[in-house]
Design an enzyme around this catalytic site. Sequence first.
Site, mmCIF file in Angstrom:
data_model
loop_
_atom_site.group_PDB
_atom_site.id
_atom_site.type_symbol
_atom_site.label_atom_id
_atom_site.label_comp_id
_atom_site.label_asym_id
_atom_site.label_seq_id
_atom_site.Cartn_x
_atom_site.Cartn_y
_atom_site.Cartn_z
ATOM 1 N N PHE A 165 0.832 -1.226 0.000
ATOM 2 C CA PHE A 165 0.000 0.000 0.000
ATOM 3 C C PHE A 165 0.859 1.265 0.000
ATOM 4 C CE2 PHE A 165 -2.998 -2.566 3.002
ATOM 5 C CZ PHE A 165 -3.493 -3.296 1.943
ATOM 6 N N GLU A 251 1.346 14.389 8.961
ATOM 7 C CA GLU A 251 0.565 13.608 7.992
ATOM 8 C C GLU A 251 -0.921 13.668 8.371
ATOM 9 O OE1 GLU A 251 2.022 9.623 7.413
ATOM 10 O OE2 GLU A 251 0.314 9.062 6.166
ATOM 11 N N ARG A 252 -1.210 13.575 9.671
ATOM 12 C CA ARG A 252 -2.610 13.645 10.128
ATOM 13 C C ARG A 252 -3.203 15.024 9.873
ATOM 14 N NH1 ARG A 252 -0.821 9.921 15.079
ATOM 15 N NH2 ARG A 252 -0.794 8.077 13.745
ATOM 16 N N GLN A 345 -26.399 12.110 -2.137
ATOM 17 C CA GLN A 345 -27.807 11.709 -2.194
ATOM 18 C C GLN A 345 -28.657 12.805 -2.842
ATOM 19 O OE1 GLN A 345 -28.760 8.752 -1.399
ATOM 20 N NE2 GLN A 345 -30.989 8.961 -1.491
ATOM 21 N N GLY A 348 -29.098 12.774 -6.576
ATOM 22 C CA GLY A 348 -29.765 11.664 -7.259
ATOM 23 C C GLY A 348 -28.757 10.844 -8.045
ATOM 24 N N GLY A 349 -29.186 10.298 -9.177
ATOM 25 C CA GLY A 349 -28.325 9.426 -9.992
ATOM 26 C C GLY A 349 -27.063 10.122 -10.492
HETATM 27 C C1 LIG Z 1 -4.613 4.137 -0.612
HETATM 28 C C2 LIG Z 1 -3.685 3.827 0.535
HETATM 29 C C3 LIG Z 1 -2.439 4.456 0.603
HETATM 30 C C4 LIG Z 1 -1.558 4.151 1.637
HETATM 31 N N1 LIG Z 1 -0.311 4.742 1.648
HETATM 32 C C5 LIG Z 1 0.606 4.284 2.546
HETATM 33 C C6 LIG Z 1 1.955 4.724 2.468
HETATM 34 O O1 LIG Z 1 2.331 5.569 1.644
HETATM 35 N N2 LIG Z 1 2.864 4.195 3.345
HETATM 36 C C7 LIG Z 1 2.501 3.275 4.278
HETATM 37 O O2 LIG Z 1 3.361 2.829 5.018
HETATM 38 N N3 LIG Z 1 1.222 2.835 4.389
HETATM 39 C C8 LIG Z 1 0.270 3.319 3.538
HETATM 40 N N4 LIG Z 1 -1.015 2.862 3.616
HETATM 41 C C9 LIG Z 1 -1.366 1.877 4.620
HETATM 42 C C10 LIG Z 1 -2.251 2.378 5.758
HETATM 43 O O3 LIG Z 1 -1.554 3.279 6.565
HETATM 44 C C11 LIG Z 1 -2.739 1.137 6.525
HETATM 45 O O4 LIG Z 1 -3.652 0.460 5.677
HETATM 46 C C12 LIG Z 1 -3.390 1.482 7.847
HETATM 47 O O5 LIG Z 1 -2.442 1.968 8.763
HETATM 48 C C13 LIG Z 1 -4.095 0.278 8.473
HETATM 49 O O6 LIG Z 1 -3.267 -0.834 8.512
HETATM 50 P P1 LIG Z 1 -3.815 -2.247 7.944
HETATM 51 O O7 LIG Z 1 -4.345 -2.005 6.597
HETATM 52 O O8 LIG Z 1 -2.778 -3.255 8.131
HETATM 53 O O9 LIG Z 1 -5.050 -2.562 8.887
HETATM 54 P P2 LIG Z 1 -4.994 -3.356 10.282
HETATM 55 O O10 LIG Z 1 -3.958 -2.746 11.149
HETATM 56 O O11 LIG Z 1 -4.928 -4.808 10.014
HETATM 57 O O12 LIG Z 1 -6.421 -3.001 10.897
HETATM 58 C C14 LIG Z 1 -7.631 -3.742 10.580
HETATM 59 C C15 LIG Z 1 -8.765 -3.167 11.423
HETATM 60 O O13 LIG Z 1 -8.451 -3.339 12.812
HETATM 61 C C16 LIG Z 1 -8.576 -2.100 13.493
HETATM 62 N N5 LIG Z 1 -7.645 -2.036 14.614
HETATM 63 C C17 LIG Z 1 -6.298 -2.182 14.566
HETATM 64 N N6 LIG Z 1 -5.773 -2.021 15.793
HETATM 65 C C18 LIG Z 1 -6.807 -1.737 16.637
HETATM 66 C C19 LIG Z 1 -6.921 -1.438 18.031
HETATM 67 N N7 LIG Z 1 -5.847 -1.400 18.823
HETATM 68 N N8 LIG Z 1 -8.146 -1.201 18.529
HETATM 69 C C20 LIG Z 1 -9.240 -1.231 17.736
HETATM 70 N N9 LIG Z 1 -9.205 -1.513 16.427
HETATM 71 C C21 LIG Z 1 -8.006 -1.746 15.877
HETATM 72 C C22 LIG Z 1 -8.254 -1.065 12.431
HETATM 73 O O14 LIG Z 1 -8.703 0.228 12.804
HETATM 74 C C23 LIG Z 1 -8.945 -1.650 11.225
HETATM 75 O O15 LIG Z 1 -10.303 -1.314 11.267
HETATM 76 C C24 LIG Z 1 -1.946 3.208 2.634
HETATM 77 C C25 LIG Z 1 -3.198 2.606 2.574
HETATM 78 C C26 LIG Z 1 -4.066 2.903 1.548
HETATM 79 C C27 LIG Z 1 -5.405 2.203 1.500
#
Ligand SMILES: Cc1cc2nc3c(=O)[nH]c(=O)nc-3n(C[C@H](O)[C@H](O)[C@H](O)COP(=O)(O)OP(=O)(O)OC[C@H]3O[C@@H](n4cnc5c(N)ncnc54)[C@H](O)[C@@H]3O)c2cc1C
Length: 386
Positions: A165, A251-252, A345, A348-349
């Site tokens: 990703f 970033e946030r 919404q 519409g379409g």
């Molecule tokens: C389009 C896109 C671009 C991205 N770009 C980058 C990038 O440039 N560099 C990079 O490093 N990453 C990137 N990412 C990755 C992104 O930061 C991760 O997908 C994200 O941090 C979540 O990690 P994961 O997908 O492994 O989900 P997981 O960590 O497996 O999480 C799965 C679910 O569990 C929940 N969860 C996890 N821990 C807890 C907790 N302690 N309590 C409650 N719920 C929890 C999560 O919120 C989620 O709903 C990108 C992702 C996307 C989709």
Amino acid sequence: MSNSALNITSPWMSEDVVMLQDSVRRVLEKEFYPHREQWEDDGIVNREAWLKAGEFGLLCPSIPEEFGGGGGSKAHDAVLAQEVERAGLGGGFGVGIGTHCMVAHYILDYASDERRKEWLPKMTSGELIGAVAMTEPGTGSDLQAIRTKADKVPGGYRVNGQKIFISNGQNADLIVTVCRTGDAGSKGISLLVVEADAEGFRRGRNLKKIGLPAQDTSELFFDDVFVPDENLLGGQEGGGFYQLMNQLMWERMLTTLGAVVSMELAVQYTVEYVKSRTVFGKAVMDYQNTQFKLAECKTQAHIARVFVDQLMQKLLDGTLDNTSSAMGKWWATDTQFKVLDECLQLHGGYGYMTEYPIARLWRDARVLRIWAGTNEIMKVIVARDL
Ligand SMILES: Cc1cc2nc3c(=O)[nH]c(=O)nc-3n(C[C@H](O)[C@H](O)[C@H](O)COP(=O)(O)OP(=O)(O)OC[C@H]3O[C@@H](n4cnc5c(N)ncnc54)[C@H](O)[C@@H]3O)c2cc1C
């Protein structure tokens, strides 16, 4: 439909920041917006566009002039991010530029002077493109569980592992790679800059996504890649987790700013649309349901703007804390999705057709609740402070 005339003014924008906003707006509309559809079809923004972005000063406005940057502050980066979103380029080039600027700050803050002089001028010109590789197939939220390993060898490290990703993954020349250099836990994590021409580095697929069609998002593979000692950020092993936490706040913030602009745009596009669309003999706007929905959306966008402006001011003053930044990120992106869904919404379409900007905003918004730390992780951060 072309991009919006939305006028964004905030208390944290000084005169020179407003000037940058005006010039960036013109450049994005004239030089970049016309290529949007081509990039979406290609699934990537091409290198020529990156070089053009460098030429027009769109890359790294907050990097000091001595390294080729614009010599501005994070306020300059913020207006750039807002303008890219406003111009309808958030779904592609916006993410790319934002990620690239973040990488430039990792290098500015933690690389050796030699590396800064070598890389930063080329990053501001668009000759070198940056990416940050944290996430792996087995772990995303739990960064301490990463498995990509960097083993010490004479003169550097051998890196083995896989990332997924990764934004700018297909285009990137410099990849800030999160590696394990020590024992389990945060103290065993370091950031190494992998240069894409290093032997053993390989790009995987450009992943197909629900949204952000012009953004390349990739798998990356590291097979015994040699990385010299000078590419270890901070010059000492074990500082990676701290460096990541510091930069993730920015970033946030960028994610929060993007969410707010997208809400403001959605409300504006929808007001225009419902005034012109007639159903059962009167404009959609004349129904009280429409007026109430839009009144709610506008209020939410306004509250989000006040909130993000306060966070931005704190960031510029150096007083932004992790908890507030996490609050901003989850709340703004959750609210954004609700606002965009209501606005779609009311179309519409037509709201489902990507030639309408509301459809593109809705599609591209989904990921904001996932990346830069999922919204659940943001709440974990806020809850720790209760
Ligand atoms: C389009 C896109 C671009 C991205 N770009 C980058 C990038 O440039 N560099 C990079 O490093 N990453 C990137 N990412 C990755 C992104 O930061 C991760 O997908 C994200 O941090 C979540 O990690 P994961 O997908 O492994 O989900 P997981 O960590 O497996 O999480 C799965 C679910 O569990 C929940 N969860 C996890 N821990 C807890 C907790 N302690 N309590 C409650 N719920 C929890 C999560 O919120 C989620 O709903 C990108 C992702 C996307 C989709």
